[in-house]
Scaffold this motif. Structure first.
Motif, PDB file in Angstrom:
ATOM      1  N   GLU A  48       2.717  36.335  16.367  1.00 17.06           N
ATOM      2  CA  GLU A  48       3.310  36.774  17.623  1.00 17.06           C
ATOM      3  C   GLU A  48       4.222  35.685  18.183  1.00 17.06           C
ATOM      4  O   GLU A  48       4.171  34.535  17.761  1.00 17.06           O
ATOM      5  N   THR A  49       5.061  36.078  19.110  1.00 19.80           N
ATOM      6  CA  THR A  49       6.049  35.155  19.673  1.00 19.80           C
ATOM      7  C   THR A  49       5.356  34.110  20.548  1.00 19.80           C
ATOM      8  O   THR A  49       4.427  34.433  21.301  1.00 19.80           O
ATOM      9  N   ARG A  50       5.805  32.849  20.430  1.00 17.24           N
ATOM     10  CA  ARG A  50       5.283  31.811  21.335  1.00 17.24           C
ATOM     11  C   ARG A  50       6.451  31.076  21.974  1.00 17.24           C
ATOM     12  O   ARG A  50       7.579  31.120  21.483  1.00 17.24           O
ATOM     13  N   GLU A  51       6.175  30.413  23.058  1.00  9.27           N
ATOM     14  CA  GLU A  51       7.164  29.612  23.789  1.00  9.27           C
ATOM     15  C   GLU A  51       8.441  30.417  24.054  1.00  9.27           C
ATOM     16  O   GLU A  51       9.551  29.942  23.788  1.00  9.27           O
ATOM     17  N   ALA A  52       8.271  31.634  24.526  1.00  9.67           N
ATOM     18  CA  ALA A  52       9.413  32.493  24.895  1.00  9.67           C
ATOM     19  C   ALA A  52      10.436  32.590  23.772  1.00  9.67           C
ATOM     20  O   ALA A  52      11.641  32.528  23.995  1.00  9.67           O
ATOM     21  N   GLY A  53       9.941  32.701  22.559  1.00  6.68           N
ATOM     22  CA  GLY A  53      10.862  32.928  21.447  1.00  6.68           C
ATOM     23  C   GLY A  53      11.235  31.686  20.683  1.00  6.68           C
ATOM     24  O   GLY A  53      11.842  31.766  19.629  1.00  6.68           O
ATOM     25  N   ALA A  54      10.862  30.512  21.179  1.00  4.64           N
ATOM     26  CA  ALA A  54      11.253  29.293  20.501  1.00  4.64           C
ATOM     27  C   ALA A  54      10.426  29.060  19.244  1.00  4.64           C
ATOM     28  O   ALA A  54      10.895  28.462  18.279  1.00  4.64           O
ATOM     29  N   SER A  55       9.197  29.554  19.235  1.00  2.04           N
ATOM     30  CA  SER A  55       8.407  29.430  18.009  1.00  2.04           C
ATOM     31  C   SER A  55       7.579  30.693  17.836  1.00  2.04           C
ATOM     32  O   SER A  55       7.617  31.602  18.658  1.00  2.04           O
ATOM     33  N   GLY A  56       6.818  30.699  16.748  1.00  5.63           N
ATOM     34  CA  GLY A  56       6.057  31.908  16.444  1.00  5.63           C
ATOM     35  C   GLY A  56       6.944  32.915  15.750  1.00  5.63           C
ATOM     36  O   GLY A  56       8.016  32.588  15.242  1.00  5.63           O
ATOM     37  N   GLY A  57       6.468  34.167  15.724  1.00 11.58           N
ATOM     38  CA  GLY A  57       7.206  35.183  14.971  1.00 11.58           C
ATOM     39  C   GLY A  57       7.556  36.388  15.828  1.00 11.58           C
ATOM     40  O   GLY A  57       7.665  36.272  17.060  1.00 11.58           O
ATOM     41  N   ILE A  58       7.733  37.510  15.158  1.00  7.28           N
ATOM     42  CA  ILE A  58       8.154  38.716  15.884  1.00  7.28           C
ATOM     43  C   ILE A  58       7.290  39.918  15.502  1.00  7.28           C
ATOM     44  O   ILE A  58       7.760  41.052  15.464  1.00  7.28           O
ATOM     45  N   LEU A  59       6.012  39.642  15.214  1.00 10.61           N
ATOM     46  CA  LEU A  59       5.121  40.714  14.751  1.00 10.61           C
ATOM     47  C   LEU A  59       5.124  41.924  15.686  1.00 10.61           C
ATOM     48  O   LEU A  59       5.357  43.052  15.269  1.00 10.61           O
ATOM     49  N   TRP A  60       4.885  41.674  16.984  1.00 14.45           N
ATOM     50  CA  TRP A  60       4.721  42.817  17.890  1.00 14.45           C
ATOM     51  C   TRP A  60       6.042  43.485  18.217  1.00 14.45           C
ATOM     52  O   TRP A  60       6.075  44.655  18.589  1.00 14.45           O
ATOM     53  N   GLN A  61       7.146  42.732  18.068  1.00 17.75           N
ATOM     54  CA  GLN A  61       8.448  43.374  18.256  1.00 17.75           C
ATOM     55  C   GLN A  61       8.701  44.391  17.139  1.00 17.75           C
ATOM     56  O   GLN A  61       9.164  45.505  17.400  1.00 17.75           O
ATOM     57  N   ILE A  62       8.349  43.964  15.903  1.00 19.39           N
ATOM     58  CA  ILE A  62       8.518  44.908  14.790  1.00 19.39           C
ATOM     59  C   ILE A  62       7.602  46.107  14.989  1.00 19.39           C
ATOM     60  O   ILE A  62       8.016  47.269  14.874  1.00 19.39           O
ATOM     61  N   ALA A  63       6.336  45.812  15.338  1.00 17.10           N
ATOM     62  CA  ALA A  63       5.370  46.899  15.529  1.00 17.10           C
ATOM     63  C   ALA A  63       5.852  47.853  16.624  1.00 17.10           C
ATOM     64  O   ALA A  63       5.805  49.079  16.465  1.00 17.10           O
ATOM     65  N   GLY A  64       6.341  47.274  17.739  1.00 20.39           N
ATOM     66  CA  GLY A  64       6.783  48.113  18.852  1.00 20.39           C
ATOM     67  C   GLY A  64       7.944  49.002  18.452  1.00 20.39           C
ATOM     68  O   GLY A  64       7.964  50.206  18.760  1.00 20.39           O
ATOM     69  N   THR A  65       8.903  48.415  17.726  1.00 20.26           N
ATOM     70  CA  THR A  65      10.046  49.220  17.280  1.00 20.26           C
ATOM     71  C   THR A  65       9.586  50.351  16.364  1.00 20.26           C
ATOM     72  O   THR A  65      10.046  51.492  16.485  1.00 20.26           O
ATOM     73  N   LEU A  66       8.640  50.032  15.468  1.00 22.25           N
ATOM     74  CA  LEU A  66       8.150  51.094  14.582  1.00 22.25           C
ATOM     75  C   LEU A  66       7.438  52.187  15.374  1.00 22.25           C
ATOM     76  O   LEU A  66       7.594  53.384  15.081  1.00 22.25           O
ATOM     77  N   ILE A  67       6.671  51.781  16.390  1.00 20.82           N
ATOM     78  CA  ILE A  67       5.983  52.783  17.225  1.00 20.82           C
ATOM     79  C   ILE A  67       7.017  53.690  17.906  1.00 20.82           C
ATOM     80  O   ILE A  67       6.896  54.924  17.893  1.00 20.82           O
ATOM     81  N   LEU A  68       8.032  53.072  18.477  1.00 24.53           N
ATOM     82  CA  LEU A  68       9.065  53.857  19.172  1.00 24.53           C
ATOM     83  C   LEU A  68       9.747  54.822  18.210  1.00 24.53           C
ATOM     84  O   LEU A  68       9.945  56.003  18.514  1.00 24.53           O
ATOM     85  N   VAL A  69      10.093  54.304  17.019  1.00 31.08           N
ATOM     86  CA  VAL A  69      10.828  55.135  16.069  1.00 31.08           C
ATOM     87  C   VAL A  69       9.948  56.273  15.546  1.00 31.08           C
ATOM     88  O   VAL A  69      10.401  57.416  15.407  1.00 31.08           O
ATOM     89  N   ALA A  70       8.677  55.968  15.280  1.00 28.70           N
ATOM     90  CA  ALA A  70       7.777  57.022  14.789  1.00 28.70           C
ATOM     91  C   ALA A  70       7.614  58.109  15.842  1.00 28.70           C
ATOM     92  O   ALA A  70       7.651  59.308  15.536  1.00 28.70           O
ATOM     93  N   THR A  71       7.453  57.680  17.102  1.00 24.96           N
ATOM     94  CA  THR A  71       7.339  58.672  18.175  1.00 24.96           C
ATOM     95  C   THR A  71       8.603  59.518  18.253  1.00 24.96           C
ATOM     96  O   THR A  71       8.538  60.749  18.362  1.00 24.96           O
ATOM     97  N   ALA A  72       9.746  58.831  18.164  1.00 26.28           N
ATOM     98  CA  ALA A  72      11.018  59.556  18.230  1.00 26.28           C
ATOM     99  C   ALA A  72      11.105  60.588  17.112  1.00 26.28           C
ATOM    100  O   ALA A  72      11.545  61.720  17.327  1.00 26.28           O
TER     101      ALA A  72
END
Lengths: 283, 309, 284
Positions: free
Chosen positions: C47-71
Motif C-alpha cells: 500500500e502507499t506510504r508517505e503520501a506516495g513517496a514510498s510504498g506501492g499502489i496495491l489499493w489503487q489498482i484494486a479500487g480501479t478494478l472494482i470500479l471497472v468491474a462494477t461498470a
C-alpha cells in the motif's frame, strides 16, 4: 375443384410510393404446384414474400388487396404473423443454413415452438429429412456441422427445416437457381412428391422447370414499368404452352432481360437463360 | 402423417411480446427514462440561478461567488479559445496523417499506423495532464520567455496539449471518411492516367471533405469537454477577459475553461447553496449544449459522405 | 513538374504521419523509461506510504478494478438491450431507430466531467451516499453503455440478412431470433465494445472525482454508504498537482505506466475481434 388454400385478390404492392405489383389475383389449391414466372425485377419474390408476411420485415413496402389463407385474410388483426409463417414455409434462392449441426438446423424452428421429447426429436428428424430426401445422405452425421454439406444438400436441409414445422404451403423462391443440374433434379423431384400433401408455390426463371413440375402457371410481366399478371393457366394446355414460350412477355421489358443476362452464373441457370433469350430474339 | 387440416382455421390471437423482447424494450426504456429524469433534475436544480441571473451569465465576465456574481463569459471565452486553437493546431496534422495512411501507405502497414493512432487515443487524459505538467509547461515557459509569461500555466499550453489529445480523434474519423470513397473510383481515375496526387485531389478529397469537416467538429466537441488535462495546466485563474476578441495577451496568461471550473473544488463548495449550485449546473448545461451542437453537426457531416449511405 | 508535385504531396503528408508516429513512440518511451524504475513486485503489492513517496499502489489498482468491474456489470444489460432495440426491435431506418441512434451518439460525446456532477446530484444529493465505489461504478457504466451499444447495433445490422430471413420464415418469434441468431453471432462485437469502453473507463478521472475516489485511507469497500475507493487515475491526478515533491516522482511515473498498461490491454484484446468484424462486414 376444392376451395383454394391461398386466394390472392387484387394484390397491389408499393415500395416507397413506387408501384411494384398491380392488382394481381391468384389461387393456389392443395395438391397443386403453382408456378410464378416472369423476368427478373418484375416482383415475383416480392409477391412470394407478401404471402407469408415476410415483406413487413423490410421497411418501405405497402400491401393492398387481400390474401386469404383458408378463407381468412392474413392481414386481419387477429393473425399472428409468426404463426402464419409456421404454416406457410419458405425456401430461398440461396440456401441459408445456420452455423450449427445438421440436426439442430432441422429442429431450429420446431424446437423453439414447443418442447420436444427425445423420441419426438428423433421422429421429427427422421420424417423431415426423409421427406426432403436427405436422410440417407446425412443419417450418420446428424451432429456434424451443416456448413460442410454441399450446396444442393444445404438446400434440401433448408427444405427439411421448413418441413419439420409441417407447413401446409411451401413458398419456394427460385430454389434451384444456385444449384447444379443433379441437385436441381433432386429438388424438382421433392416438389412433385410434396404436392400430395401440401401446396407449393414456386417462383422460377426456368421455363422448362415450370413445364416439368407446375400444375398451374402465372406469368408476371412488366409491360408498364410495374408487375402485372399476364395470364395464368395449365402449363400443358395448348394456349399456355404457346404462351410459355411466347416472347412478348420477356421481350417487352428489355432492361430486365438484359439484367437477366448479366446475372447469369451457374451451368443450369445459363441453359435456362439462353432458352429465354433465344425466345426473345425469335420474336 | 401430414394430413392437411380441413375447414376454417382457428387463429392464435396475436400474442404479447415474448420475454426476451419485453426485457430488451423494458431495459432500453428504463435507461432512456433515467437519462430524461436526470436531465430534468439537472435543469430543476440549475433553475434558481437561471431565474436570478439568466442572460447575465452569458454576457458578464465577473464570477465572484461570495458576492453572488455568476458571469460565465470568461470561461466560455477560455473554452472557445483553447479548443479552437487546439483544433487549428491539430486539424492540418490530422488531415495530412489521415491522407497519408489512407492514400499513400501500403495496405500491409496501415494497421500498424492505425494502432499508433489508437494508442494515442487510448492514453487517459490524466496521463496527458501529467506529461503537460512534467514537460510541456516548462517547454512553453522557456519558448515564450521573450514575452515574459508568469509561468507555463496558460491558455496556449492547454491548447497545445489539447491539440495532441484530439489529434487521434480527428485522424481516425478523417481516415474513415477517406476510406469510404470506393476503391473502384480510385482505380478508374488511375486508369484515366491521373497520378496519385491528382486522384487524391480530384476524386477522393471532393467526396471526403464533408466527412473530414465532421471529423474536425467531433474533435472540437471532444476538446470542449476535456477536463482533467486542461485542469492541470491552465492555471485556473477566474475572470480573465481580453480587451478585444483578437487580443492575444490572454493566451500567455493563466485562465479558466468551463470544464476546469466544473472540475475544481468550487463544485463541492457550491452544493449547499442553491444559487451557487445552480450556477455551477448552468455552466454544465452550457457545456452540454455546446458539445451536443458540435458533435451532432459533426456526425451529420460524417454521414453525409456519398459513399456512406 | 508533375513528379515533383507528387513527391511534395507524399512528403508533406508523410512527415505529418511520421510526426504522429514519433509522438506515439515518444510517449511510450517516456512512460516506459521513467515508469519502469518504480515497477517491482513490491510496488504492485504494497500500500502507499508517505503520501506516495514510498510504498506501492496495491489499493489503487484494486479500487480501479472494482470500479471497472462494477461498470461492466451495470453497462452490459443496458448496452445489450439498447443495441438490440436500436438495430433489431425498432424497424430499420424508421424514425424511432434513428432517434435512438442519435441519442446514443450524443451520449457517447457527453463530457465525462458532467457525469461526475451528475453523480453529485444523484448519489450525494438525492441518495446521500457520500463518496461511494458504487456511485463511481454506475457512472463509469453509463459512460460505457453507448460505446458498446453502438458496436453491437452495427454488428447486428451487418449480420447476413439471409439468416434472419430464414429464421423469420420458419415462424420464429423475434425473441427466438434474438437468442438463437443475433446474440450468438454478435457477442464478439458486444464484448469488444465493452472492452474498449472499459479501457476508457479505467483511465477516467472526472466521473469519479467527486463521488467515488479518495487519495488515501480506503481499501476494499464493505458497504455502499461512505465507502470510497482509491483509484489509479485519481492517485496520479493528485500526485501530479504535487509534482514538486521529488520523492514521489518515481512512484508517480510507475503508477502512470501501470495505468497505461491497464488501459491498453483490453484495447489490444479487442483488436483481433474488431479485425474479424471488419472483414465480416466487408464480405457481407
Amino acid at each position: 375443384m376444392p376451395d383454394p388454400i391461398l386466394d390472392i385478390r387484387d394484390l397491389t404492392i408499393t415500395a416507397r410510393r413506387r408501384l411494384i405489383l398491380d392488382r394481381v389475383s391468384l389461387q393456389a389449391r392443395r395438391g397443386q404446384v403453382l408456378g410464378i414466372i416472369g423476368p427478373s425485377g418484375v416482383g415475383k419474390s416480392t409477391l412470394l414474400r407478401a404471402i407469408n408476411r415476410m415483406l413487413e420485415l423490410q421497411p418501405g413496402y405497402r400491401v393492398k388487396g387481400e390474401i386469404r389463407f383458408h378463407g381468412h385474410d392474413i392481414h386481419d388483426a387477429d393473425v399472428d404473423p409468426d404463426t402464419l409463417r409456421q404454416r406457410i414455409g419458405m425456401i430461398f434462392q440461396q440456401p441459408v443454413v445456420f452455423p450449427t449441426t445438421i440436426a439442430k438446423n432441422v429442429l431450429f424452428g420446431a424446437a423453439r415452438l414447443r418442447r420436444l421429447g427425445k423420441s419426438e426429436r428423433a421422429a421429427l428428424l427422421d420424417s423431415s429429412l426423409r421427406e426432403a430426401a436427405l436422410w440417407h445422405e446425412v443419417k450418420d452425421r446428424l451432429h456434424d456441422s451443416a456448413l460442410r454439406l454441399s450446396i444442393g444438400q444445404q438446400q434440401r436441409l433448408c427444405l427439411a427445416r421448413a418441413l419439420a414445422l409441417d407447413p401446409e404451403v411451401i413458398l419456394m423462391d427460385e430454389p434451384t437457381s444456385a444449384l447444379d443440374p443433379k441437385a436441381t433434379e433432386a429438388i424438382e423431384e421433392r416438389i412433385l412428391a410434396m404436392k400430395a400433401t401440401r401446396c407449393v408455390v414456386l417462383v422460377t426463371h426456368n421455363l422448362d422447370q415450370a413445364r416439368r413440375v407446375t400444375d398451374w402457371v402465372a406469368c408476371l410481366c412488366a409491360d408498364n414499368g410495374h408487375g402485372e399478371l399476364r395470364f395464368s393457366s395449365f402449363p400443358r394446355d395448348g394456349r399456355a404452352s404457346a404462351m410459355l414460350s411466347e416472347t412478348s412477355c420477356w421481350a417487352s421489358s428489355t432492361p430486365s432481360s438484359l439484367r437477366l443476362f448479366s446475372s447469369v452464373s451457374g451451368g443450369r441457370r445459363r441453359l435456362g437463360r439462353i432458352a429465354i433469350l433465344s425466345a426473345c430474339s425469335a420474336g | 402423417m401430414h394430413a392437411l387440416p380441413h375447414g376454417r382455421l382457428t387463429w392464435q390471437k396475436r400474442r404479447p411480446p415474448d420475454a426476451v423482447v419485453f426485457t430488451c424494450l423494458a431495459a432500453a426504456a428504463l435507461f432512456l427514462a433515467l437519462l430524461g429524469f436526470t436531465l430534468i433534475l439537472w435543469v430543476r436544480e440549475a433553475w434558481p440561478a437561471i431565474r436570478a441571473h439568466g442572460g447575465e451569465m452569458l454576457t458578464s465576465g465577473e464570477w465572484f461567488y461570495r458576492h453572488q456574481h455568476f458571469g460565465a463569459l470568461a470561461m466560455i471565452y477560455g473554452s472557445a479559445v483553447v479548443s479552437l486553437l487546439a483544433l487549428l493546431l491539430a486539424a492540418p496534422v490530422a488531415f495530412a496523417t489521415a491522407i497519408f495512411i489512407s492514400e499513400w501507405l501500403p495496405h500491409t502497414l496501415r494497421p500498424w499506423a492505425k494502432a499508433a493512432v489508437e494508442f494515442l487515443a487510448a492514453i487517459p487524459s490524466v496521463i496527458y495532464g501529467l506529461l503537460g505538467i512534467m514537460f510541456l509547461r516548462t517547454w512553453m515557459a522557456d519558448w515564450l520567455a521573450p514575452f515574459d509569461p508568469l509561468s507555463g500555466d496558460m491558455l496556449l499550453t492547454a491548447a497545445v496539449l489539447l491539440a495532441v489529445m484530439i489529434l487521434p480523434t480527428v485522424t481516425t474519423f478523417a481516415e474513415d471518411s477517406l476510406r469510404a470513397v470506393p476503391a473502384a473510383q480510385r482505380l478508374a481515375a488511375r486508369g484515366l492516367a491521373l497520378n496519385r496526387t491528382q486522384t487524391i485531389h480530384r476524386i477522393v478529397l471532393p467526396q471526403a471533405w464533408p466527412g473530414m469537416i465532421g471529423a474536425a467538429l467531433l474533435g472540437l466537441g471532444r476538446g470542449l469537454g476535456e477536463t482533467i488535462a486542461v485542469f492541470l495546466i491552465i492555471g485556473r485563474l477566474d475572470n480573465r477577459l481580453p480587451e478585444s476578441l483578437l487580443d492575444p495577451a490572454p493566451l500567455i496568461e493563466p485562465g479558466q475553461t468551463l470544464t476546469s471550473k466544473l472540475g475544481g473544488p468550487e463544485t463541492h463548495i457550491a452544493m449547499g447553496d442553491p444559487l451557487h449550485w445552480g450556477a455551477i449546473l448552468t455552466l454544465g448545461l452550457i457545456l452540454l449544449v455546446l458539445t451536443t451542437l458540435f458533435v451532432s453537426l459533426g456526425n451529420l457531416l460524417l454521414r453525409k459522405n456519398p459513399a456512406h449511405p | 513538374m508533375k513528379k515533383a508535385l507528387q513527391l511534395l504531396s507524399a512528403l508533406t503528408t508523410g512527415s505529418a504521419a511520421a510526426g504522429v508516429l514519433l509522438l506515439a513512440g515518444a510517449l511510450a518511451f517516456v512512460l516506459i523509461t521513467r515508469g519502469s524504475a518504480a515497477i517491482s513486485p513490491a510496488f504492485l503489492t504494497q500500500e502507499t506510504r508517505e503520501a506516495g513517496a514510498s510504498g506501492g499502489i496495491l489499493w489503487q489498482i484494486a479500487g480501479t478494478l472494482i470500479l471497472v468491474a462494477t461498470a461492466a456489470l451495470v453497462a452490459l444489460p443496458f448496452a445489450t438491450a439498447l443495441g438490440i432495440t436500436r438495430a433489431w426491435l425498432l424497424p430499420p431506418q424508421s424514425r424511432p431507430a434513428r432517434v435512438l441512434g442519435f441519442i446514443l451518439q450524443l451520449l457517447n460525446a457527453v463530457p465525462s466531467i458532467l457525469l461526475g456532477i451528475l453523480g453529485l446530484i444523484l448519489f450525494t444529493g438525492m441518495l446521500g451516499w457520500g463518496k461511494s465505489w458504487l456511485a463511481g461504478g454506475v457512472l463509469l457504466g453509463i459512460m460505457i453503455v453507448p460505446t458498446a451499444a453502438v458496436m453491437l447495433a452495427n454488428r447486428i445490422e451487418s449480420l447476413p440478412r439471409g439468416q434472419l430471413d430464414a429464421a423469420a420464415g420458419l415462424g420464429l418469434r423475434r425473441g427466438h431470433i434474438i437468442r438463437s441468431i443475433i446474440l450468438p453471432q454478435s457477442a464478439a462485437a458486444l464484448l469488444s465494445g465493452m472492452l474498449l469502453g472499459l479501457a476508457r473507463a479505467a483511465g477516467e478521472t472526472a466521473p469519479i472525482l467527486f463521488v467515488a475516489a479518495v487519495f488515501s485511507g480506503a481499501t476494499i469497500p464493505t458497504g455502499i454508504h461512505e465507502q470510497p475507493v482509491l483509484a489509479l487515475p485519481y492517485h496520479i491526478f493528485v500526485l501530479a498537482q504535487d509534482s514538486f515533491q521529488e520523492a514521489s516522482r518515481t512512484n508517480l511515473w510507475g503508477a502512470a505506466l501501470v495505468l497505461v498498461t491497464l488501459v491498453s490491454l483490453p484495447a489490444l484484446a479487442a483488436i483481433p475481434m474488431r479485425h474479424k468484424l471488419h472483414n465480416a462486414a466487408d464480405h457481407a
